[in-house]
Design a protein around this motif. Sequence first.
Motif, short mmCIF file in Angstrom:
data_model
loop_
_atom_site.label_atom_id
_atom_site.label_comp_id
_atom_site.label_asym_id
_atom_site.label_seq_id
_atom_site.Cartn_x
_atom_site.Cartn_y
_atom_site.Cartn_z
N GLU A 133 0.83 -1.21 0.00
CA GLU A 133 0.00 0.00 0.00
C GLU A 133 0.87 1.26 0.00
O GLU A 133 0.50 2.28 -0.60
CB GLU A 133 -0.95 -0.02 1.20
N GLU A 134 2.04 1.19 0.63
CA GLU A 134 2.96 2.33 0.59
C GLU A 134 3.58 2.47 -0.79
O GLU A 134 3.70 3.59 -1.33
CB GLU A 134 4.06 2.14 1.64
N LEU A 135 3.96 1.33 -1.40
CA LEU A 135 4.57 1.36 -2.73
C LEU A 135 3.59 1.84 -3.80
O LEU A 135 4.00 2.38 -4.83
CB LEU A 135 5.08 -0.04 -3.11
N ALA A 136 2.30 1.65 -3.58
CA ALA A 136 1.29 2.06 -4.56
C ALA A 136 1.34 3.56 -4.83
O ALA A 136 0.89 4.03 -5.88
CB ALA A 136 -0.11 1.65 -4.09
N GLN A 137 1.89 4.36 -3.90
CA GLN A 137 1.98 5.80 -4.04
C GLN A 137 3.36 6.26 -4.53
O GLN A 137 3.61 7.45 -4.65
CB GLN A 137 1.67 6.48 -2.69
N SER A 138 4.26 5.30 -4.81
CA SER A 138 5.64 5.65 -5.16
C SER A 138 5.75 6.12 -6.61
O SER A 138 5.01 5.68 -7.49
CB SER A 138 6.55 4.43 -4.96
N HIS A 171 -7.02 -9.30 -1.02
CA HIS A 171 -7.78 -8.24 -1.69
C HIS A 171 -7.07 -6.89 -1.53
O HIS A 171 -6.92 -6.12 -2.49
CB HIS A 171 -9.19 -8.16 -1.12
N ARG A 172 -6.62 -6.58 -0.31
CA ARG A 172 -5.89 -5.33 -0.08
C ARG A 172 -4.57 -5.32 -0.86
O ARG A 172 -4.20 -4.29 -1.47
CB ARG A 172 -5.61 -5.16 1.41
#
Length: 409
Positions: A133-138, A171-172
């Motif tokens: 989830e953090e990498l999704a914003q990278s 799913h997340r």
Amino acid sequence: MSSDPWGRVDETGTVYVRTADGEQVVGSWQAGSPDEALAYFERKYEGLVVEIGLLERRVKTTDLSAKDAQIAIDHIREQVDAHHAVGDLDALKVRLDKLVETVEARREERKAQRAKQSDEARHSKEALVTEAEELAQSDQWRAAGERLRALVDTWKGLPRLDRKSDDELWHRFSHARSAFSKRRKAHFASLDAQREEARKTKEKLVAEAESLSGSTDWGPTAARYRELMADWKAAGRAQREHEDDLWNRFRGAQDVFFAARSSVFAERDAEQTENLKLKEELAEEAEKLLPVHDLKAARAAFRSINERWEAIGHVPRDARPKVEGRMHTVERALQESEDAEWRRTNPEARARAEGLTGQLQAAVDKLRGQIESARSSGNNARADKLQKELDGRQALLEQALKGLQEFGG
């Protein structure tokens, strides 16, 4: 009737074993003496001891499953309970009982370990989801994409949780990957400018590659081509309509250079092949010095051959050991001849050789007499044993006699 502390054989040939519950019939023995019967069933007992010992080690030192261990224990216990061996069967039962306890303890230990692993897997998957989830914003597209792929591989290697928990976490995790993928695709839609920059960079690389294609400075130029190739790979892809044409020009320039270098190296190889032929001729000339009849003349001739050998240049690397080995063989033969000449003229060595020959001859004569005596008394087994010893001494005597001949007598 025959017996030992753990069993006996009665006059009918029936074999018994003594246990805490009294005597038990082991079997019937008619093929030999009672002592042989007891020895046979004692060996059966020793076999069970070995089998239990091996199983104990497997249980303690390997990952043998509790199920397989219990099957093995039951198999041995059936043999022990059948009373087909003579020995302390009660002690074997005690060992088997202890082994069962060990297996059960291992079973519980593994059960607890599996529970621990499941808990660890849950924490690991939760950590993977948080990182995804953090990498999704990278905006670090390549590094983040590679890391997300690595996280997928890590996820696949972890044990499954209960279905509900596993599905929720997946799913997340999947949603985070999808979000990153959409952002990356949008970013790469605007990469035309970068591809144009890659085209300009590769045009320069092609120009330098073509300027180097006629160079005869083989080493540095080959190294520079390797650097150009590394720069080419680092430049990224140009537009599709330019990429193949640029690559063909770049590769063609390299091919011209490396073909010319190969031609020069082929000439060098031809020269080394001719050198090999010359050295083979010298090796053949040296080999004609053997066997050595005149040591002084042979030594002088070999020195002359060796001087001519040293004047010849290199030979192909893969042929070097064989041709040099031929010369070394001749050199060793000359050295051995010198050593033999020294031994032949050495009075102390001659005296030792004569003494050894005399001792061996006396031993041979004595053994012959012992063999005749043994055969006369009908003891063929001893005679055969002595004959083997005689054969060995006779061979040593023959060698000693040959050594003595080197001294001229």
